[in-house]
Structure formats: C-alpha cells, structure tokens
Design an enzyme around this catalytic site. Structure first.
Site, PDB file in Angstrom:
ATOM      1  N   THR A   1     125.996  14.923  99.878  1.00 32.26           N
ATOM      2  CA  THR A   1     126.368  13.582  99.430  1.00 32.26           C
ATOM      3  C   THR A   1     126.659  13.592  97.926  1.00 32.26           C
ATOM      4  O   THR A   1     126.094  14.411  97.201  1.00 32.26           O
ATOM      5  CB  THR A   1     125.162  12.654  99.719  1.00 32.26           C
ATOM      6  OG1 THR A   1     124.998  12.566 101.129  1.00 32.26           O
ATOM      7  CG2 THR A   1     125.314  11.273  99.136  1.00 32.26           C
TER       8      THR A   1
ATOM      9  N   ARG B   1     126.171   6.542 113.661  1.00 30.14           N
ATOM     10  CA  ARG B   1     124.983   6.769 112.832  1.00 30.14           C
ATOM     11  C   ARG B   1     125.279   6.362 111.384  1.00 30.14           C
ATOM     12  O   ARG B   1     126.298   6.730 110.816  1.00 30.14           O
ATOM     13  CB  ARG B   1     124.593   8.246 112.889  1.00 30.14           C
ATOM     14  CG  ARG B   1     123.374   8.631 112.038  1.00 30.14           C
ATOM     15  CD  ARG B   1     123.750   9.120 110.667  1.00 30.14           C
ATOM     16  NE  ARG B   1     122.614   9.655 109.911  1.00 30.14           N
ATOM     17  CZ  ARG B   1     122.662   9.970 108.621  1.00 30.14           C
ATOM     18  NH1 ARG B   1     123.778   9.787 107.949  1.00 30.14           N
ATOM     19  NH2 ARG B   1     121.614  10.460 108.014  1.00 30.14           N
ATOM     20  N   VAL B   2     124.392   5.612 110.784  1.00 30.08           N
ATOM     21  CA  VAL B   2     124.515   5.237 109.378  1.00 30.08           C
ATOM     22  C   VAL B   2     123.274   5.741 108.656  1.00 30.08           C
ATOM     23  O   VAL B   2     122.158   5.549 109.134  1.00 30.08           O
ATOM     24  CB  VAL B   2     124.652   3.701 109.228  1.00 30.08           C
ATOM     25  CG1 VAL B   2     124.634   3.298 107.760  1.00 30.08           C
ATOM     26  CG2 VAL B   2     125.936   3.212 109.890  1.00 30.08           C
ATOM     27  N   GLY B   3     123.484   6.388 107.514  1.00 27.04           N
ATOM     28  CA  GLY B   3     122.350   6.912 106.751  1.00 27.04           C
ATOM     29  C   GLY B   3     121.921   5.961 105.651  1.00 27.04           C
ATOM     30  O   GLY B   3     122.204   4.760 105.682  1.00 27.04           O
ATOM     31  N   ASP B   4     121.275   6.515 104.657  1.00 25.63           N
ATOM     32  CA  ASP B   4     120.742   5.721 103.554  1.00 25.63           C
ATOM     33  C   ASP B   4     121.819   5.272 102.561  1.00 25.63           C
ATOM     34  O   ASP B   4     121.682   4.249 101.897  1.00 25.63           O
ATOM     35  CB  ASP B   4     119.701   6.557 102.791  1.00 25.63           C
ATOM     36  CG  ASP B   4     120.317   7.855 102.266  1.00 25.63           C
ATOM     37  OD1 ASP B   4     120.888   8.610 103.077  1.00 25.63           O
ATOM     38  OD2 ASP B   4     120.250   8.098 101.045  1.00 25.63           O
TER      39      ASP B   4
ATOM     40  N   THR C   1     120.209  11.107  97.291  1.00 25.76           N
ATOM     41  CA  THR C   1     120.835  12.065  98.207  1.00 25.76           C
ATOM     42  C   THR C   1     119.736  12.755  99.003  1.00 25.76           C
ATOM     43  O   THR C   1     118.588  12.811  98.569  1.00 25.76           O
ATOM     44  CB  THR C   1     121.676  13.094  97.421  1.00 25.76           C
ATOM     45  OG1 THR C   1     122.130  14.103  98.325  1.00 25.76           O
ATOM     46  CG2 THR C   1     120.897  13.765  96.306  1.00 25.76           C
ATOM     47  N   GLY C   2     120.107  13.273 100.161  1.00 23.30           N
ATOM     48  CA  GLY C   2     119.114  13.961 100.992  1.00 23.30           C
ATOM     49  C   GLY C   2     119.187  13.496 102.425  1.00 23.30           C
ATOM     50  O   GLY C   2     120.203  12.937 102.855  1.00 23.30           O
TER      51      GLY C   2
ATOM     52  N   GLY D   1     118.980  11.205 105.147  1.00 21.08           N
ATOM     53  CA  GLY D   1     118.982   9.746 105.206  1.00 21.08           C
ATOM     54  C   GLY D   1     117.883   9.163 106.056  1.00 21.08           C
ATOM     55  O   GLY D   1     117.300   8.123 105.721  1.00 21.08           O
TER      56      GLY D   1
HETATM   57  N1  GLY Z   1     121.946  11.011 102.489  1.00 19.88           N
HETATM   58  C1  GLY Z   1     123.083  11.043 103.283  1.00 19.88           C
HETATM   59  C2  GLY Z   1     122.858  10.805 104.688  1.00 19.88           C
HETATM   60  O1  GLY Z   1     121.804  11.143 105.222  1.00 19.88           O
HETATM   61  O2  GLY Z   1     123.727  10.262 105.328  1.00 19.88           O
END
Ligand code: GLY
Length: 306
Positions: free
Chosen positions: A176, A204-207, A227-228, A230
C-alpha cells in the site's frame, strides 16, 4: 502563516525482498520530492499528498493503481482515501475498478459530491459522470502480477498474513502507499491508496479507505497514513489513535510506536504508520520486517529508508 512545510510518504510495510528494495526507495523518494516541490511552489498539502500518491499509483513497484494485486477472480479492486485537517473533510473510494488514480477519485468525491465515500459500481459511475478517464483491468495489470496470481491459485497453503510477517523464498510482493503533508498555511493532509491484498474475495475492503484506519488528518494534532494487514489494522483505528495521542502531548514518533505496539498486543496485527504534526515533526513505526519510507523535512532535507 506557518512557513514550515514537510512531507512523509510510505510504500508499504511488509517483508520487502532485497532485490525489490531499491525500486521501493526510488519510488518513495520520487513521490516525497514531487509533493514537496508542489508546496515549495506555494501549493497546498492536499495537492502534495495527491501528487505523491499518484506518483506511486503509477509505479508498478507498489500495490496501488497500476501494479495492484489481483483478487480471487483476477480483477483489480482498489481502495483509497484523502483527508484534510482544517474541516476534517475526507473523500474515499472502495472496491473500485477501472480507475488509474483512485486517490484523485477520492478527492473529487470529497470536493464535488455530497458524500464522503462511494464504493464499487457507484464509485465508477461517479467517476464517469465527472468525465474521469477509465482504463481496463489489463491496463492496470502487470505480467508479474498475473504470474503471481497463477502461483497463488496453485498454492494450497497460501496465507496472506505471510506476506506481511516474512516468508523467505515465497512470492514477491508489494505494498500500500500513503503520504502525509504539512503546508505553509498550516494545513495537514493525508492520503492512502491500495490494491488491497492478493487473492482477496471480490468486494473485500481493507483499512485504507476507512476514516481513522487508513488515514486521518487534523490540524490540531497530526496527519497519519497506515499500511499493513487491513483485517488487523481496521480493528484498532490506528490513524485516529496516533492523532489523539499527539493531541494529548505525545510526539508523532512516540505516538506511532505506541500505536504499533497496541496493534500487536491487542489483535496480533501487522503494519506500519507514518505521522507528521502541525510543527513538522515526523514519526513512523512498523512491526513488519520492513517499511519503505521517504520524507522531506522542514529544512528541505530528503531522507529515504527501508
Ligand atoms: N492495508 C491494505 C489492505 O489491507 O487492504
């Protein structure tokens, strides 16, 4: 008027293989310098973070825009957000396809729509309504990424967590991107953009596009991009946590370290944060083997590291 301006960017926190580290450093430094240059010319922190993130979205070294991971159905779905710290306005976009620069779409949502966040088909429809150029999945895809997708499909033991914590000899990976800037007018802005995680389920949606998780900006405290993994980051709202800690007197560095320790302790999470406060003090922390990072500080000094 605050005459100090500065920027910090990241290109992902994970196990970055040695042969990919130079590309990450070059891409991060280019993005930080571009953003700083905008502010040097009198531009705002919002322009600076947008231009920095766009530069990394264009660079297939990173998991954002072109170079994004493919989902389980070989599609690219991207998440991004941008936020400004004066009015706490933000725009975000999730699971969007066919856009080269999700961060710019997020900004247009913030500035020209009555909403803060649009997802999927609706986000794409909005992009078309404002005449934003669309691209095919093939244009966002690199050969390397398609080859990786085929290998993941053939790997029965594949676990996404391993790309963050380190898995020598496994598939090459990417991260990211994000940026935080403070401009000479005292505005703090933050932005984050991602293709998410490899082989994720469609939808799927992350952080990254979630306010307070992927980024936060508040002129009263700091700006943050994260970042990392999510699925762990989202549970602890790390960007807002750093801002709150800075507001309560911590330095951006201490607040970043405390938040990553909390992420680990509370949810066994993996990731990194970058932060910049209203005086131009910077901080970062990560608990993955590496985080790609570059900055240009209030004295114009550029730094890059992994
Ligand atoms: N941090 C990015 C994700 O997990 O989508």
């Amino acid at each position: 008027m605050n005459m100090s301006y500065a920027i910090i960017v990241h290109g992902g926190a994970w196990d970055i293989p040695l042969d990919e580290q130079e590309g990450h450093k070059v891409g991060c430094l280019k993005a930080a310098r571009l953003g700083y240059h905008f502010m040097d010319e009198g531009g705002s922190a919002l322009n600076a973070v947008e231009v920095a993130v766009r530069s990394m979205e264009e660079d297939p070294v990173f998991d954002a825009g072109r170079g994004s991971f493919l989902n389980s159905e070989a599609d690219v779905e991207m998440d991004a957000m941008i936020m400004e710290g004066k009015n706490l306005d933000f725009g975000s976009v999730a699971a969007v396809q066919s856009i080269s620069h999700p961060v710019t779409l997020a900004r247009r949502i913030m500035e020209t729509s009555p909403h803060c966040m649009l997802v999927g088909e609706g986000a794409l429809k909005f992009a078309r309504s404002i005449c934003m150029e669309t691209v095919t999945t093939a244009e966002l895809l690199t050969n390397k990424e398609f080859e990786r997708w085929k290998r993941i499909k053939a790997d029965r033991d594949y676990q996404v967590r391993r790309i963050f914590e380190g898995d020598p000899g496994k598939l090459e990976k990417r991260g990211t991107v994000g940026a935080v800037a403070l401009d000479r007018y005292g505005l703090i802005a933050a932005a984050t953009s991602t293709g998410g995680t490899p082989n994720k389920l469609p939808g799927r949606v992350g952080d990254s596009p979630i306010v307070g998780c992927g980024a936060y900006a508040d002129n009263d405290s700091a700006g943050v991009s994260t970042t990392g993994l999510g699925e762990s980051l989202m549970k602890v709202i790390p960007a807002r946590r750093v801002c709150d800690s800075v507001k309560n007197g911590m330095t951006p560095l201490d607040a970043s370290i405390e938040t990553i320790q909390y992420l680990k302790r509370r949810v066994n999470g993996l990731g990194g944060v970058i932060a910049l406060d209203h005086k131009g003090h910077m901080g970062y922390a990560f608990n993955t083997p590496h985080m790609a990072c570059a900055s240009v500080d209030v004295n114009g000094k550029a730094t890059v590291f992994i």
